[in-house]
Write a protein that holds these residues in place. Structure first.
Motif, PDB file in Angstrom:
ATOM      1  N   THR A 135      39.565  45.783  35.932  1.00 12.42           N
ATOM      2  CA  THR A 135      38.238  45.415  35.423  1.00 12.42           C
ATOM      3  C   THR A 135      37.425  44.755  36.528  1.00 12.42           C
ATOM      4  OG1 THR A 135      39.110  45.134  33.183  1.00 12.42           O
ATOM      5  CG2 THR A 135      36.999  44.084  33.671  1.00 12.42           C
ATOM      6  N   VAL A 149      33.896  46.026  38.144  1.00  9.39           N
ATOM      7  CA  VAL A 149      32.715  45.154  38.083  1.00  9.39           C
ATOM      8  C   VAL A 149      32.186  44.930  39.501  1.00  9.39           C
ATOM      9  CG1 VAL A 149      31.910  42.824  37.542  1.00  9.39           C
ATOM     10  CG2 VAL A 149      33.272  44.092  35.865  1.00  9.39           C
ATOM     11  N   LEU A 195      30.618  44.762  32.593  1.00 12.01           N
ATOM     12  CA  LEU A 195      31.598  44.349  31.594  1.00 12.01           C
ATOM     13  C   LEU A 195      30.880  44.280  30.257  1.00 12.01           C
ATOM     14  CD1 LEU A 195      34.413  43.308  30.832  1.00 12.01           C
ATOM     15  CD2 LEU A 195      33.603  41.016  31.436  1.00 12.01           C
ATOM     16  N   ALA A 213      35.740  42.390  26.034  1.00 10.73           N
ATOM     17  CA  ALA A 213      37.142  42.146  26.384  1.00 10.73           C
ATOM     18  C   ALA A 213      37.818  41.405  25.241  1.00 10.73           C
ATOM     19  CB  ALA A 213      37.239  41.325  27.674  1.00 10.73           C
ATOM     20  N   TYR A 224      41.153  39.107  31.044  1.00  9.61           N
ATOM     21  CA  TYR A 224      40.381  39.760  29.989  1.00  9.61           C
ATOM     22  C   TYR A 224      41.203  40.050  28.735  1.00  9.61           C
ATOM     23  CZ  TYR A 224      37.347  40.496  33.991  1.00  9.61           C
ATOM     24  OH  TYR A 224      36.551  40.302  35.093  1.00  9.61           O
ATOM     25  N   SER A 283      39.752  45.730  27.969  1.00  9.05           N
ATOM     26  CA  SER A 283      38.368  45.433  28.320  1.00  9.05           C
ATOM     27  C   SER A 283      37.557  46.712  28.135  1.00  9.05           C
ATOM     28  CB  SER A 283      38.247  44.928  29.758  1.00  9.05           C
ATOM     29  OG  SER A 283      38.529  45.959  30.687  1.00  9.05           O
ATOM     30  N   ILE A 302      34.266  48.547  29.826  1.00 11.79           N
ATOM     31  CA  ILE A 302      33.401  48.523  30.992  1.00 11.79           C
ATOM     32  C   ILE A 302      32.598  49.816  31.044  1.00 11.79           C
ATOM     33  CG2 ILE A 302      34.857  46.975  32.354  1.00 11.79           C
ATOM     34  CD1 ILE A 302      36.028  49.467  33.689  1.00 11.79           C
TER      35      ILE A 302
END
Length: 159
Positions: free
Chosen positions: A100, A104, A110, A113, A123, A127, A129
């Motif tokens: 993650t 990012v 994001l 999470a 997270y 998560s 994303i």
């Protein structure tokens, strides 16, 4: 490192889990795992912080690609009344926090999470994303794979 070959499901938001199971089950000839009813599913989002939602969900038992049906409360991340249909894809990863963070850092956003990332414990086991183009991806901790496989197998064994 994330590998697209580790994709294992497509998440679909639905307004009524039972109706969707009937429609898609007969229409696509799939067997559904026993639905799960989680009264307090944790979800952190940048907009709302950490909240707990009632979530009903299931997966198709047949694979390797599974359909995940999600019925969440009105106004929630998983609300199928607002925008039913395809919501995300799910990919197994070995390290949710590292993958993650790497995405990012590469410009992805994001979106959600299991845990609040500011609590210092990553997270959680999943998560959500998205790259700048907006396609939603759920990263799921691979250590849960055997749990899911047992859940899916139980549905096929009872058929």
């Amino acid at each position: 490192m994330i590998n697209a070959q580790d994709q294992f499901h497509m998440g679909i938001r639905v307004p009524d889990l039972d109706v969707a199971m009937d429609e898609l089950g007969s229409g696509l000839n799939v067997t559904w795992a026993e639905p799960r009813d989680t009264a307090e599913q944790a979800l952190w989002t940048p907009e709302t912080g950490l909240q707990h939602h009632h979530l009903r969900y299931t997966y198709s038992a047949e694979g390797p690609q599974h359909l995940e049906l999600l019925q969440g409360p009105t106004g929630s991340f998983w609300d199928g009344n607002d925008a039913p249909g395809a919501h995300h894809i799910g990919i197994w990863v070995d390290d949710v926090a590292a993958e993650t963070s790497a995405l990012v850092d590469a410009g992805w956003s994001l979106r959600g999470a299991q845990r609040d990332p500011s609590d210092g414990e990553g997270y959680g086991v999943f998560s959500y994303i998205a790259p700048p183009s907006g396609f939603l991806v759920e990263l799921v901790d691979r250590s849960y794979e055997s749990f899911f496989e047992q859940w899916w197998s139980a549905a096929l064994d009872s058929d």
